[in-house]
Design an enzyme around this catalytic site. Structure first.
Site, PDB file in Angstrom:
ATOM      1  N   LYS A   1     -13.353  -4.325   9.899  1.00  0.00           N
ATOM      2  CA  LYS A   1     -14.008  -3.334   9.025  1.00  0.00           C
ATOM      3  C   LYS A   1     -15.466  -3.137   9.435  1.00  0.00           C
ATOM      4  O   LYS A   1     -15.970  -2.011   9.454  1.00  0.00           O
ATOM      5  CB  LYS A   1     -13.911  -3.805   7.565  1.00  0.00           C
TER       6      LYS A   1
ATOM      7  N   GLY B   1     -11.083  -1.148   0.880  1.00  0.00           N
ATOM      8  CA  GLY B   1     -10.046  -0.676  -0.052  1.00  0.00           C
ATOM      9  C   GLY B   1     -10.391   0.627  -0.750  1.00  0.00           C
ATOM     10  O   GLY B   1     -10.528   1.667  -0.114  1.00  0.00           O
TER      11      GLY B   1
ATOM     12  N   ILE C   1     -13.116   1.645  -2.237  1.00  0.00           N
ATOM     13  CA  ILE C   1     -14.498   2.159  -2.227  1.00  0.00           C
ATOM     14  C   ILE C   1     -14.600   3.290  -1.200  1.00  0.00           C
ATOM     15  O   ILE C   1     -14.243   3.091  -0.041  1.00  0.00           O
ATOM     16  CB  ILE C   1     -15.512   1.049  -1.838  1.00  0.00           C
TER      17      ILE C   1
ATOM     18  N   VAL D   1       0.835  -1.214   0.000  1.00  0.00           N
ATOM     19  CA  VAL D   1       0.000   0.000   0.000  1.00  0.00           C
ATOM     20  C   VAL D   1       0.868   1.262   0.000  1.00  0.00           C
ATOM     21  O   VAL D   1       0.561   2.233  -0.697  1.00  0.00           O
ATOM     22  CB  VAL D   1      -0.975  -0.012   1.201  1.00  0.00           C
TER      23      VAL D   1
HETATM   24  N1  HSE Z   1      -6.607  -8.469   3.134  1.00  0.00           N
HETATM   25  C1  HSE Z   1      -7.583  -7.470   2.834  1.00  0.00           C
HETATM   26  C2  HSE Z   1      -8.582  -8.061   1.840  1.00  0.00           C
HETATM   27  C3  HSE Z   1      -6.903  -6.265   2.249  1.00  0.00           C
HETATM   28  O1  HSE Z   1      -8.313  -9.118   1.266  1.00  0.00           O
HETATM   29  O2  HSE Z   1      -9.642  -7.481   1.657  1.00  0.00           O
HETATM   30  C4  HSE Z   1      -7.771  -5.049   2.260  1.00  0.00           C
HETATM   31  O3  HSE Z   1      -8.166  -4.687   3.536  1.00  0.00           O
END
Ligand code: HSE
Length: 436
Positions: free
Chosen positions: A205, A134, A136, A14
């Site tokens: 998340k 990610g 979005i 990233v």
């Molecule tokens: N390991 C996470 C995924 C990366 O596969 O979504 C993004 O948070």
């Protein structure tokens, strides 16, 4: 105006993507912002061998504290991940009066309350768009675009690696371990890939989304978390036959009794848009009282999609850098409000429908006996199919779809069915949501 100086912590997947996007799109970003963004200091492992930035204009170090203590740096971008060092660095950056941008969902989900409190006291911002789904812009949508709604529920495919694995298993019959290895090579998976396959990453998340949606504290430890490692190709195929897809969903819903907070494999009708979100793509379905259902779709992992969210946060931070704090959008959903104490429901109290699969003797009366056991536990069966298992013998696979019932009831019913002499082994259970 002078360029804003940004310090990057981490130049891995990233971090590398973020530096690349900032450099490649510098002209557009400056035009939109009225100011240039300069990466002035980077900390990373083996940083001397990096080939992304010009070492003449960017200071390079292996000591991340040098960056957070650099008086020139105004915004610290934390992209190293993990809970411990990342937390120390972020807290130090805040103490030094720097704004923070992070992609670290584990950090926000577990220490976010403390970090955001420290940031508010120091009058700096902490932004975390890249932490959820990610590329979005779901945090922005929740904090701004949907701010006039009462959020009723959210259901999201919020782990790209897990979705990639389930898709490849369904479409190509590929082996779980083989697909996971590919996801790691593509930079999708977490450093510890069990975070992806066991649902921990999705739970981080979901914790953040629930806090934004319902104004509750971040409560990762209360999130019910079940992974995809026990999903078999058989179940994927039976679900298809019944008109459903199995997706690994994060679900949060406000009910009269409290807030559901759960991550688990889920059968959803194949005609739903979200059932057709495949590969590494993520999608978040948010249901607001005014707007109804809204769906946000995009790449949930990978270097540049995640960088897209990180860079947007840097731009937003610069835009608000001179604005008074009370003019800014609140950093999290919970302020001092009446909603923050709404309880999170234990999974035992959650109501869902179920897909069940069991192996039973192929004799007259067995189906009636199994159905009767469910009925005695107040569970209504919606559909049943019977299949010859691959192993043959004198047994069949019974696949049942039930109507909604409380989880504790289902636990009792499954225990009773498993104790029948005509049923062999464990009953496989996958929760089912119609998402309408
Ligand atoms: N390991 C996470 C995924 C990366 O596969 O979504 C993004 O948070």
């Amino acid at each position: 105006m002078d360029a804003v100086k940004v310090g990057l912590l981490g130049l891995g997947t990233v971090g590398g993507g973020t530096a690349t996007v900032l450099i490649r799109n510098a002209e557009e970003i400056q035009a939109r912002l009225g100011r240039a963004i300069q990466i002035s200091h980077i900390a990373g492992l083996d940083i001397a061998s990096q080939k992304i930035v010009d070492p003449v204009t960017t200071k390079l170090t292996e000591d991340a504290f040098e960056v957070v203590n650099d008086p020139e740096v105004e915004i610290v971008v934390e992209l190293i991940g993990g809970y411990t060092l990342a937390k120390d660095l972020v807290m130090k950056a805040i103490e030094n009066g720097k704004h923070v941008v992070t992609a670290n969902k584990a950090l926000i989900a577990t220490h976010g309350s403390e970090i955001l409190k420290a940031a508010a006291e120091q009058g700096v911002s902490v932004s975390y768009e890249a932490a959820v789904a990610g590329g979005i812009p779901i945090i922005k949508a929740m904090r701004e675009g949907l701010a006039g709604n009462q959020i009723q529920w959210i259901a999201g495919i919020i782990n790209g690696t897990g979705n990639f694995i389930l898709t490849e298993m369904r479409d190509k019959g590929r082996d779980f371990a083989d697909v996971l290895k590919e996801a790691q090579e593509l930079g999708y998976a977490e450093a510890d890939p069990t975070f992806d396959v066991e649902g921990i990453d999705a739970a981080h998340k979901l914790t953040i989304l629930a806090s934004l949606a319902f104004g509750i504290e971040l409560q990762f430890e209360k999130t019910y978390t079940e992974g995809i490692s026990k999903i078999t190709t058989e179940d994927v195929n039976y679900a298809e036959e019944l008109g459903y897809r199995i997706k690994h969903l994060g679900i949060t819903r406000k009910t009269d009794k409290g807030i559901e907070l759960r991550v688990h494999p889920t059968l959803i009708p194949e005609k739903r848009l979200i059932a057709n979100v495949d590969g590494v793509m993520n999608a978040v379905l948010v249901h607001g009282d005014a707007v109804g259902p809204t769906l946000y779709y995009g790449a949930g992992a990978g270097a540049e999609p995640t960088a897209s969210a990180v860079v947007a946060d840097i731009i937003d931070t610069v835009r608000t850098i001179d604005a008074p704090l009370h003019h800014k959008v609140p950093l999290l959903g919970f302020q001092d409000n009446a909603m923050r104490d709404t309880p999170v429901l234990p999974i035992d109290d959650v109501e869902t429908a179920y897909y069940l699969r069991m192996e039973a003797e192929d004799n007259p009366g067995v189906l009636a006996e199994v159905s009767d056991t469910f009925a005695k536990n107040s569970i209504s069966i919606e559909a049943v199919i019977q299949k010859e298992p691959a192993t043959g013998e004198n047994s069949v696979h019974l696949i049942m779809l039930t109507q909604k019932c409380v989880e504790s009831n289902m636990n009792r019913a499954i225990a009773a069915v498993e104790s029948l002499s005509s049923v062999q082994g464990d009953v496989v259970r996958i929760r089912m949501e119609h998402l309408d």
